[in-house]
Design a protein around this motif. Structure first.
Motif, PDB file in Angstrom:
ATOM      1  N   ALA A   4       0.836  -1.210   0.000  1.00 16.73           N
ATOM      2  CA  ALA A   4       0.000   0.000   0.000  1.00 16.73           C
ATOM      3  C   ALA A   4       0.866   1.254   0.000  1.00 16.73           C
ATOM      4  N   ALA A   5       1.919   1.262   0.806  1.00 18.09           N
ATOM      5  CA  ALA A   5       2.815   2.423   0.854  1.00 18.09           C
ATOM      6  C   ALA A   5       3.536   2.600  -0.483  1.00 18.09           C
ATOM      7  N   LEU A   6       3.971   1.509  -1.079  1.00 17.96           N
ATOM      8  CA  LEU A   6       4.663   1.576  -2.365  1.00 17.96           C
ATOM      9  C   LEU A   6       3.721   2.029  -3.476  1.00 17.96           C
ATOM     10  N   THR A   7       2.492   1.552  -3.447  1.00 16.38           N
ATOM     11  CA  THR A   7       1.496   1.983  -4.440  1.00 16.38           C
ATOM     12  C   THR A   7       1.270   3.489  -4.349  1.00 16.38           C
ATOM     13  N   GLU A   8       1.200   4.005  -3.131  1.00 18.23           N
ATOM     14  CA  GLU A   8       1.027   5.454  -2.931  1.00 18.23           C
ATOM     15  C   GLU A   8       2.238   6.227  -3.456  1.00 18.23           C
ATOM     16  N   ARG A   9       3.448   5.738  -3.173  1.00 16.04           N
ATOM     17  CA  ARG A   9       4.656   6.419  -3.683  1.00 16.04           C
ATOM     18  C   ARG A   9       4.700   6.407  -5.202  1.00 16.04           C
ATOM     19  N   ILE A  10       4.294   5.298  -5.795  1.00 16.09           N
ATOM     20  CA  ILE A  10       4.272   5.196  -7.258  1.00 16.09           C
ATOM     21  C   ILE A  10       3.267   6.194  -7.832  1.00 16.09           C
ATOM     22  N   ALA A  11       2.108   6.321  -7.213  1.00 16.38           N
ATOM     23  CA  ALA A  11       1.087   7.261  -7.691  1.00 16.38           C
ATOM     24  C   ALA A  11       1.617   8.698  -7.624  1.00 16.38           C
ATOM     25  N   ARG A  12       2.294   9.044  -6.515  1.00 17.63           N
ATOM     26  CA  ARG A  12       2.866  10.392  -6.399  1.00 17.63           C
ATOM     27  C   ARG A  12       3.968  10.611  -7.433  1.00 17.63           C
ATOM     28  N   ALA A  13       4.786   9.600  -7.646  1.00 17.53           N
ATOM     29  CA  ALA A  13       5.858   9.716  -8.637  1.00 17.53           C
ATOM     30  C   ALA A  13       5.274   9.864 -10.041  1.00 17.53           C
ATOM     31  N   GLN A  14       4.210   9.120 -10.336  1.00 25.31           N
ATOM     32  CA  GLN A  14       3.573   9.219 -11.659  1.00 25.31           C
ATOM     33  C   GLN A  14       2.966  10.604 -11.857  1.00 25.31           C
ATOM     34  N   ALA A  15       2.341  11.154 -10.819  1.00 21.96           N
ATOM     35  CA  ALA A  15       1.780  12.495 -10.914  1.00 21.96           C
ATOM     36  C   ALA A  15       2.891  13.523 -11.154  1.00 21.96           C
ATOM     37  N   SER A  16       4.012  13.339 -10.497  1.00 22.22           N
ATOM     38  CA  SER A  16       5.150  14.244 -10.705  1.00 22.22           C
ATOM     39  C   SER A  16       5.691  14.117 -12.122  1.00 22.22           C
ATOM     40  N   LEU A  17       5.769  12.892 -12.610  1.00 20.60           N
ATOM     41  CA  LEU A  17       6.242  12.662 -13.976  1.00 20.60           C
ATOM     42  C   LEU A  17       5.294  13.302 -14.993  1.00 20.60           C
ATOM     43  N   ASP A  18       3.995  13.164 -14.753  1.00 19.90           N
ATOM     44  CA  ASP A  18       3.007  13.779 -15.634  1.00 19.90           C
ATOM     45  C   ASP A  18       3.140  15.301 -15.642  1.00 19.90           C
ATOM     46  N   LEU A  19       3.342  15.882 -14.465  1.00 16.48           N
ATOM     47  CA  LEU A  19       3.493  17.331 -14.366  1.00 16.48           C
ATOM     48  C   LEU A  19       4.738  17.802 -15.118  1.00 16.48           C
ATOM     49  N   LEU A  20       5.842  17.075 -14.969  1.00 20.97           N
ATOM     50  CA  LEU A  20       7.062  17.435 -15.691  1.00 20.97           C
ATOM     51  C   LEU A  20       6.858  17.312 -17.196  1.00 20.97           C
ATOM     52  N   GLY A  21       6.181  16.248 -17.611  1.00 23.84           N
ATOM     53  CA  GLY A  21       5.903  16.084 -19.045  1.00 23.84           C
ATOM     54  C   GLY A  21       5.069  17.231 -19.575  1.00 23.84           C
ATOM     55  N   HIS A  22       4.058  17.624 -18.815  1.00 26.32           N
ATOM     56  CA  HIS A  22       3.230  18.751 -19.233  1.00 26.32           C
ATOM     57  C   HIS A  22       4.069  20.028 -19.289  1.00 26.32           C
ATOM     58  N   ALA A  23       4.897  20.244 -18.275  1.00 28.22           N
ATOM     59  CA  ALA A  23       5.723  21.455 -18.242  1.00 28.22           C
ATOM     60  C   ALA A  23       6.655  21.520 -19.442  1.00 28.22           C
ATOM     61  N   LEU A  24       7.200  20.406 -19.834  1.00 28.56           N
ATOM     62  CA  LEU A  24       8.117  20.395 -20.973  1.00 28.56           C
ATOM     63  C   LEU A  24       7.397  20.610 -22.298  1.00 28.56           C
TER      64      LEU A  24
END
Length: 143
Positions: A100-120
């Motif tokens: 559960a903790a790892l799933t949450e970290r992955i979700a936060r990391a994916q959201a960060s990756l999406d934000l960076l992709g959008h920013a670029l």
């Protein structure tokens, strides 16, 4: 030139032991890491002459288990609990909690990756003026 090879005829492969430096090198660890793991109850190497630590195949396996558990994100306390609990159900609960903790970290990391992709790829000349970026920042500010 003559080469000499010594054989321990009466020694089984399961009786072989390794020093702390050998184990550390085999796993790419510093020796102080193995000493720390011993101090927190994760390892119990045999002590021989001069209080030298000797690690057998069981300890090799245990070091590998610890490394895999650390790769999965478990902390040393959880790893110790995982290795010492007697009931399989208790191990499963530890692993479910970590998943559960790892799933949450992955979700936060994916959201960060999406934000960076959008920013670029953002058409706005300045990221700080992008409505999408501003919304993601506002979500942190607004309860």
């Amino acid at each position: 030139m003559t080469s000499r090879i010594g054989l321990n005829v009466g020694m089984k492969s399961s009786d072989a032991t390794f020093g702390i430096g050998e184990i550390a090198a085999r796993f790419g660890l510093a020796t102080h890491v193995l000493r720390h793991w011993e101090s927190v109850g994760l390892l119990s190497p045999v002590r021989v002459t001069g209080a030298r630590r000797r690690y057998g195949h069981d300890e090799l396996y245990r070091v590998a288990v610890i490394l895999r558990a650390k790769e999965a994100g478990l902390g040393l306390d959880d790893i110790r609990e995982l290795l010492t609990v007697a009931k399989p159900l208790a191990r499963k609960e530890i692993l479910e909690r970590q998943r559960a903790a790892l799933t949450e970290r992955i979700a936060r990391a994916q959201a960060s990756l999406d934000l960076l992709g959008h920013a670029l790829d953002c058409p706005h000349p300045d990221l700080t003026t992008c409505p999408h970026f501003r919304q993601s920042v506002a979500e942190l500010v607004t309860p």
